[in-house]
Write a protein that holds these residues in place. Structure first.
Motif, PDB file in Angstrom:
ATOM      1  N   ARG A 102      24.074 -87.567 -85.239  1.00  0.00           N
ATOM      2  CA  ARG A 102      23.179 -87.495 -84.394  1.00  0.00           C
ATOM      3  C   ARG A 102      23.643 -86.685 -83.331  1.00  0.00           C
ATOM      4  O   ARG A 102      23.567 -86.274 -82.336  1.00  0.00           O
ATOM      5  CB  ARG A 102      22.589 -88.862 -83.987  1.00  0.00           C
ATOM      6  N   THR A 106      23.123 -83.522 -80.778  1.00  0.00           N
ATOM      7  CA  THR A 106      23.106 -83.602 -79.357  1.00  0.00           C
ATOM      8  C   THR A 106      23.899 -82.779 -78.655  1.00  0.00           C
ATOM      9  O   THR A 106      23.222 -82.411 -78.076  1.00  0.00           O
ATOM     10  CB  THR A 106      23.868 -85.690 -79.129  1.00  0.00           C
ATOM     11  N   GLU A 218      23.996 -88.209 -74.127  1.00  0.00           N
ATOM     12  CA  GLU A 218      22.803 -88.493 -74.110  1.00  0.00           C
ATOM     13  C   GLU A 218      22.089 -88.303 -72.419  1.00  0.00           C
ATOM     14  O   GLU A 218      21.573 -87.793 -71.799  1.00  0.00           O
ATOM     15  CB  GLU A 218      21.628 -88.813 -74.633  1.00  0.00           C
ATOM     16  N   SER A 226      18.508 -93.113 -76.493  1.00  0.00           N
ATOM     17  CA  SER A 226      18.101 -93.472 -77.491  1.00  0.00           C
ATOM     18  C   SER A 226      17.980 -95.171 -77.882  1.00  0.00           C
ATOM     19  O   SER A 226      19.015 -95.399 -77.836  1.00  0.00           O
ATOM     20  CB  SER A 226      18.180 -92.622 -78.705  1.00  0.00           C
TER      21      SER A 226
END
Length: 349
Positions: A102, A106, A218, A226
């Motif tokens: 992930r 990202t 993020e 998240s």
């Protein structure tokens, strides 16, 4: 310890736990029962993987010596109640693989010159390079079973010249590291920078790193972080508090605070977990209390807190790692704000 003594102790513990767990509320106060079981669970939770497997076997053997019926069925749940049947090492490796993937996705196609506000002075390139380097370093230590300190700077990182190639480099670094971890016995001894010199230190450390650094990436890209698995967040807080004493640039500032007796209380609004950190003696001690279900933690300590921070467990993790300020609306802070500021400055990574 002889096999006969092991069997006797396991049988006595299994029967005692099952008696407590099945006792009528009128005979034994439920809160007292939970406190006893949580205390026992905390002790058993610190066993090595090999000892956990041994105890699970002994508990099952105890149950299967009984006649079929409700008592034997209750005894058979003892291992599960204490989490002894869980393969923690495999689960952590799977979580590291998922979060690493992930993270790479990202930052793929992102502008690697983007600043990372939660890591002052870093760009996305710096953050990605750090995450990949930690995987390379951990994989090397586990693969070689090094018994002495290893510096990432001394390892061949094979870092691409173009930051745009960092996601693929990170993915390859993670795959190599996970192969080493999955091929290793979690109880094998080796060097670690923390308080647990075994292979099992490394998937736990990588998991804590990835949970926080995925949120960093993020947030840097203007997204909300998240959702963080509550179990991963709680273990990340445990990992931070357990190993802070071994990190000189954390342990030394904490020792200079001069706040002996001060208590920081962290309250997880969503899970009911509570951490109490008590300063003194040139460092600090900590306890984690009730989780709301299952066994596994010490009874809640009672010292009056100097400051309390309340929020969901994921938010507490990001607070402990300096990602959230005390003024963050996701947190409710009471008590001595000056003490919190001092703690945050001393424990900044």
């Amino acid at each position: 310890m002889s096999e006969a003594l092991q069997r006797a102790l396991a049988e006595a513990l299994a029967e005692l736990v099952t008696t407590i767990d099945t006792c009528d509320d009128e005979v034994l106060d439920p809160d007292t029962a939970v406190k006893w079981l949580e205390s026992t669970g905390y002790v058993l939770g610190n066993l090595s993987a090999a000892d956990r497997r041994t105890l699970d076997r002994l508990f099952r053997e105890t149950a299967l010596r009984q006649e079929p019926g409700s008592w034997r069925d209750a005894l058979l749940t003892t291992s599960e109640g204490f989490g002894l049947t869980e393969d923690v090492h495999t689960a952590q490796c799977e979580a590291v693989e998922d979060l690493g993937r992930r993270f790479a996705e990202t930052v793929r196609d992102a502008d690697f010159a983007t600043p990372v506000p939660t890591c002052p002075g870093w760009t996305l390139a710096d953050l990605t390079r750090h995450v990949g380097t930690v995987h390379r370093w951990a994989g090397h230590v586990v693969r070689t079973r090094s018994d002495g300190r290893v510096r990432a700077a001394d390892l061949p990182l094979e870092l691409p010249e173009d930051p745009a190639a960092y996601p693929d480099w990170l993915a390859a670094s993670a795959a190599s590291c996970l192969t080493a971890l999955r091929n290793a016995d979690p109880d094998d001894g080796l060097w670690s920078p923390g308080g647990d010199p075994h292979v099992r230190y490394y998937p736990r450390h990588l998991l804590a790193e990835l949970v926080v650094h995925l949120a960093d990436a993020e947030l840097a890209l203007g997204r909300a972080a998240s959702p963080i698995d509550p179990g991963h967040a709680a273990d990340g807080i445990d990992h931070f508090l357990t190993n802070a004493a071994y990190v000189p640039h954390v342990a030394e500032p904490v020792a200079r605070l001069g706040r002996d007796g001060a208590v920081l209380r962290l309250e997880a609004a969503d899970t009911g977990a509570v951490w109490c950190v008590t300063l003194g003696g040139g460092g600090f001690a900590w306890q984690r209390a009730g989780e709301g279900s299952g066994f596994g933690w010490l009874p809640a300590p009672d010292p009056a807190p100097t400051a309390t921070v309340r929020g969901d467990v994921a938010d507490l993790l990001l607070f402990v790692h300096g990602r959230y300020e005390t003024q963050n609306p996701r947190l409710a802070v009471t008590g001595d704000h000056g003490f919190l500021d001092e703690w945050r400055a001393a424990t900044a990574l």
